[in-house]
Design an enzyme around this catalytic site. Structure first.
Site, short mmCIF file in Angstrom:
data_model
loop_
_atom_site.label_atom_id
_atom_site.label_comp_id
_atom_site.label_asym_id
_atom_site.label_seq_id
_atom_site.Cartn_x
_atom_site.Cartn_y
_atom_site.Cartn_z
N SER A 55 -15.96 40.82 55.68
CA SER A 55 -17.28 40.97 55.06
C SER A 55 -17.82 39.58 54.79
O SER A 55 -17.07 38.64 54.56
CB SER A 55 -17.11 41.75 53.76
OG SER A 55 -18.04 41.36 52.79
N LYS B 285 -12.12 42.51 51.83
CA LYS B 285 -12.46 43.65 52.68
C LYS B 285 -11.75 43.63 54.04
O LYS B 285 -11.65 42.61 54.69
CB LYS B 285 -13.96 43.68 52.93
CG LYS B 285 -14.78 44.45 51.89
CD LYS B 285 -14.35 45.90 51.81
CE LYS B 285 -15.43 46.91 51.70
NZ LYS B 285 -16.52 46.94 52.57
N ASN C 140 -12.63 46.17 56.86
CA ASN C 140 -13.41 47.34 57.24
C ASN C 140 -12.92 47.95 58.54
O ASN C 140 -12.50 47.22 59.44
CB ASN C 140 -14.89 46.95 57.39
CG ASN C 140 -15.55 46.63 56.06
OD1 ASN C 140 -15.28 47.29 55.07
ND2 ASN C 140 -16.39 45.60 56.05
N ARG D 86 -43.03 62.92 93.38
CA ARG D 86 -42.48 61.81 92.57
C ARG D 86 -43.35 61.70 91.34
O ARG D 86 -44.57 61.57 91.46
CB ARG D 86 -42.48 60.47 93.34
CG ARG D 86 -41.73 59.37 92.58
CD ARG D 86 -41.58 58.09 93.40
NE ARG D 86 -41.02 58.40 94.71
CZ ARG D 86 -41.12 57.60 95.77
NH1 ARG D 86 -41.70 56.42 95.65
NH2 ARG D 86 -40.61 57.96 96.95
#
Lengths: 443, 443, 443, 443
Positions: free
Chosen positions: B290, B296, B298, B329
């Site tokens: 972080s 942290k 994560n 087309r």
């Protein structure tokens, strides 16, 4: 390596908006967000003014290695962690003490979301300008052809007479409405500022280095206001880490833009069909060419706009789906917004850019409109005939009789005499256009 | 300028698949499509073999200016017209006569669609390889934890006991099914060959330069077959200019991939929550960091996968919407497919690449699973208690009594003794995995 | 109160498929799922045969109060809990002991998912039959008009000649492909059987009432097989409570159906435009009428089909998004599938029903096709002229000259002589149609 | 037959909004639109006042056969043609002359779109009321728990401390913003009035029966104003037959509602997980029950809300896609809006209804929040520790040291002392709530 030069997206290839939302512009916006934060903190006395100035001066994308940041983004699922490290190193290279004030008390999402908003504002300014030009050209078409008769078509069939001016006025009001929503959505875009989990604790802690007795409440109010002022963005009530309303509104406004332009585009395609030929796209050397058929002049501007318009609604759905953002920062719903939002900006921006070209140069063939109107003969006013007959024989019987309009007197069957209030409606639309022009444009 | 270095898409930033679908790769595929066409025509005698060889030798992306092609794509709403001009000039620079055989009898869509299919095949091969590694790792997890007790959760609440092996087996069967669908969709991808409007008239005309009495029917069959053979792609029944089934199937298969991997990702996120902590993503220096909180770690791999999975369904919807391709087309529906399809390929490719990393290094904490299983106590087997009681007091009364499981004998309340057929189900999934491995992989 | 009589969905209002997927049919399918489960358990000796027979005999929707079930569904977020209570009461009213075997060892999701699959199969059978009729009619059109010249249109402009037969053959191959995918997806639909969390523990426990020493592995294999056999559905490898691949495949196949029919519909709308008028929808008393204009004959069948086709892709996206099903049963992702899946079934079903009507009665005006083809004059073969000129003056110069086709010899400029391999391509499509007819239809 | 009793949609089964948007309510709104039109024309003198009164008196849904209208809608691709015939017959039964003034000068789309808008307004009023109750309850939660410490979670991991009050304030601001957008979108909903092709010609013709010299311009302005006044709806600048901005805005606002409520729902699901248990849904007899596990109390209210929130974004995409409305009335794009818009209204309405129940009864366990906050120990303030250390050793070194928080003095590591400006932010949100309450609610 360039993964995307616009090869797969002609609608925005090489247009100004493409540059405004490209990775380098995003990186610059991240730097602007950091610099603005330092200046806001300096305003309040928590960062030395010189430090904020140095940070601002060094906040230039060319000092950083974009590709490296992109690749290292995989470590954190976003590029901000690597970015902060690199930018801190840049600043430390100039002044070690100042580096302490980079990303001071901040968090990845504050920088990233603010950068996204800055990018959106910058792209939005281009968009509004192009929409204004488009509206002006549409207004001119409506004015010029206020009373030019044409056939209205419903469910692919000739219906009753109308005027080309009313058709243009309809395009105009659609684009005007979208332009209004976009301006409002852009003006509402707020800075992001919340710290690690939206409490502003990191900023409070940072501020306390200067003022140990700082009242957190004061910091909250003043820092949000100062940051918004520095970046000329709106001030949010709360950090919006998990309230993505501003982004959904932005994305929706962009879809309204492509929706309104897309309506114009499908009409231009239909009206320029070989068998109908009431309008033609502006010619340009090489434009509309085919690789196989030398005679071809394809309505390519309308085609590019329509291609953009087909993509926005689903991209908006993705952004909207991301409102289900769990906790104080979600693992995925935040990350899934970025590319779709950029795509919305550049597709809508490309469409608006293309629309200017299309509308300013549109060729209108009033004679052909009259010719087509006559194809259906008196049938095209069968509604009127039924109404007139109903006065004498009643509605039910009249509807049956009206299917034989050839038996009616000519004063009833002139299609150019059955355009209702078309002219007056054009005037209403032009009046609205006049009013709207006074709405303050985004700087 | 690089508009996209992956900054907004960590899931694929810098991964092999990103390169495989980038603009330069797309350009190379266009060249491969042209070269393959020349060789196919040479096989049938309509183009000199040496010309086809020269065209093939010169068909290298570095000879062309990608950015210029991208910008000039706006003139035709696709880059092929400019591309054919530039490539013809390249060939003409080497040999003027050979240049006559570039894009010989062809049309933009034949080259573009075939290039798209080639890009998809190449990205698909990377995807299949990563899915195979993911499946192997999941099978290993299922095998190892076949009998590791864990609590099953439904509607966010503890339900009844299960095993971690069965959970892994569930992930495995999902990814296996997606892998199968992807392999099938890739194998079904056909060359595009129809000429200006799908009649092959341009190719017939080109062939008649050599053989004025050529039977068009023979040309149709033989050229479609030869082109498919040259590029190792499927042969279509008809040109599919406006039958986009192959692309919808491809896009859907890619959404099945991200759907199956996304299911795995949301489970990993939940199981690695601080309060649950039954699994953990593999660590790596800097991973999961972080910018604000040093502690942290994560679950960033799962986050990136989930972010991809949130985007595919809507991108597929856009591709699917484009089936409404009017005429021979369409003006927009064709053009709107390209970027969404690339996005599907690189997001799914990035997700598969990330899943390998996630699954091969997943840390499993069997002790913590047992601890969590015990949180709910005997309630976690209330179903069993109710069933046993029902034998004597009937179902209705049993359901009421079972809400007081603490009064039950311990032999009924051991959660590890109530995993049903979990082990046998793991064996079924592993057996299916064994069978599927024998499916021939894409070259 | 009837909340939905079809008022907002003319495409399926009052059609057979609407009944097949309506709430009463869903309720009946839930009962069929319970009855099938009881019979499967009886096959294996865990439920008395007479009990299974009684349960089957009482499993009739008219015994239950649908509105009450719907309203009480709010207590559990699904109607199964209330349904089991009510159905158990019905059975208990007949025989108290038998009531013990209702929903024996089962869980809500097993019954609900199996019911959903049964409903899909029943609706699917109607769909396949209507697609078969549509294909047969399209094949007939292709055969009859194999050599009927018409102008091909690309990007809304006349391109080169084609035949109406090739256009019809293109519609046919699209619908055939969708029909094939649908048949495969329907055949792959499995019974759902897992018990509370996918371990089959509830069923094992139930079976142990009869056989206390039962091997869970044997129960798993045999019960899955028996249940599949009872309901004539596929046997899954594992319970698929959170592997929603079968439903995504089903929904996608339905979107392929509406995509293929939608392509047909937009073409019919364009070809029946007042200025083009090459085809017309079959007339019927009152059909295509306007409330305002007596002369109108709107292409309403195509309109209804197109309206359906515009909705499916996004509904499929919702179903696809639901693959992110957390834990052993998700809180929301499961519940969000139901209505979108029903909507897919009835919209696609209504579109197929409507397509039969449209295609079997389509009026084709070959003379008008010839007239329209002549509008563009020799320009329509500018591709050919350029090719012929290129033989002498080179490709580049030829492309310039070809824009003056009026100077060319008439043998070059007859459009009906420049349809390439159109006839042969029609034959290829008809041959494929012939092969596909031998694929065993769903019972 | 009732095709939909809510069985597949527990979130709205039996709720007031379900009735408000059901087919009978739609039919009544069509009648209200016709009656309002007659009264508006009477105001201007073009319809006898008594006729308008008779039409209004007879405009009751029970006089018409809903199922018949639904089935006959297939003839015109909308039910209005049949409806006008039937309603005219009803009026003719009472008074033959008055029947001449039913649908006088009108067209299907005017009646249908106006009816849709009326239905939306009525459903919207219910929605706003439920959102107001939800906001009031959330404000109360925010106020009560302004200073209740809790752990903030980002990317599924403990981040830093926050307060439960700030979390509730975040929910509140999200719902407030959605409520505001919805109120604005509802107020902007205009009557539809344009006649067969948007020129008002039919109404002019009708008016000329009374006043042969009528100025069409005057009629346009006055009739639009009168119709809007009669129905208390907004007056459009132009007929909006093909400018669908009002409907896209409405649908988007509804998606903002389910997005904001869905965010709340996913948080409630996570916070009520067995291992977390910080909040619990209000209990009620039978609520949250499982058909298999007697101990279960599932968070069913959150589940139903989330299930709705997963569906809206894609439904909105369909409505948005329909902006590409060709000509003066499109063949499909108009028709594809109806069911998705109803679905948006009833899903959002059901979600709001359910949210009231959820939020008013939410159980909050502050002790458990404290316990969970302590799980991570001093790590939860690693950000603060790093900030404090940085003052002496610099940011870089501090980040490394902060991963060993256990070595820090206790005054730094008390999590309840690190909630930043959380309290002040709650106050900001409550102040905003106070302001917003003064916005005039929809009547």
């Amino acid at each position: 390596m360039s993964t995307d030069s616009g090869l797969l997206a002609p609608v925005r290839a090489g247009t100004p908006v493409e540059h405004t939302v490209a990775d380098p512009a995003w990186l610059q916006a991240m730097l602007d967000a950091e610099a603005g934060l330092a200046r806001a903190q300096a305003r309040l006395g928590f960062v030395p003014v010189e430090a904020a100035e140095t940070i601002t001066a060094l906040a230039r994308a060319e000092h950083l290695d974009l590709a490296s940041l992109a690749h290292r983004s995989r470590a954190a699922a976003n590029p901000v962690v690597a970015f902060v490290a690199d930018f801190t190193a840049v600043v430390a290279g100039a002044d070690l003490d100042t580096a302490e004030y980079v990303h001071f008390g901040s968090t990845s999402q504050d920088i990233w979301d603010t950068a996204l908003v800055l990018v959106a504002r910058r792209a939005g300014a281009l968009l509004l300008a192009d929409l204004d030009r488009t509206c002006a050209a549409l207004a001119e078409l409506a004015r010029e052809h206020r009373d030019t008769p044409a056939v209205a078509r419903t469910l692919a069939q000739h219906a009753v007479p109308t005027t080309f001016g009313l058709r243009a006025a309809g395009w105009l009001t659609g684009v005007l409405a979208a332009r209004h929503e976009l301006a409002v959505a852009l003006l509402a875009l707020p800075v992001q500022l919340g710290g690690a989990a939206g409490t502003l604790a990191g900023y409070v802690q940072a501020a306390r280095r200067t003022d140990p007795d700082l009242d957190p409440a004061l910091l909250g109010d003043s820092l949000l206001a100062a940051y918004a002022a520095e970046l000329d963005l709106a001030e949010p009530v709360l950090p919006w880490h998990t309230d993505r309303t501003p982004l959904v509104r932005l994305a929706t406004a962009l879809a309204l833009v492509t929706g309104a332009l897309g309506k114009l585009a499908v009409d231009v395609q239909l009206l320029s069909r070989t068998e109908i030929a009431e309008v033609a796209e502006p010619g340009a050397p090489g434009r509309g060419a085919s690789s196989a058929m030398p005679h071809k002049r394809n309505p390519v501007l309308a085609t590019m706009i329509r291609a953009a318009a087909l993509q926005l609604p689903q991209l908006v759905a993705t952004v909207s789906q991301c409102m289900l953002a769990e906790d104080e920062r979600p693992g995925g719903a935040w990350h899934a917004e970025w590319q779709p939002l950029r795509e919305c900006l550049r597709l809508a921006g490309g469409a608006a850019y293309t629309a200017v070209e299309l509308v300013e140069g549109l060729t209108v063939d009033a004679d052909r409109m009259r010719t087509n109107l006559n194809i259906t003969g008196a049938d095209v006013v069968s509604e009127r005939i039924a109404a007139v007959l109903a006065e004498t024989v009643g509605k039910k019987r009249a509807t049956q009789l009206a299917t034989r309009p050839e038996e009616q007197p000519p004063e009833l069957t002139d299609p150019t005499d059955y355009t209702g209030a078309a002219g007056a409606l054009v005037d209403r639309a032009l009046a609205r256009f006049g009013e709207r022009r006074t709405v303050p444009a985004l700087a």
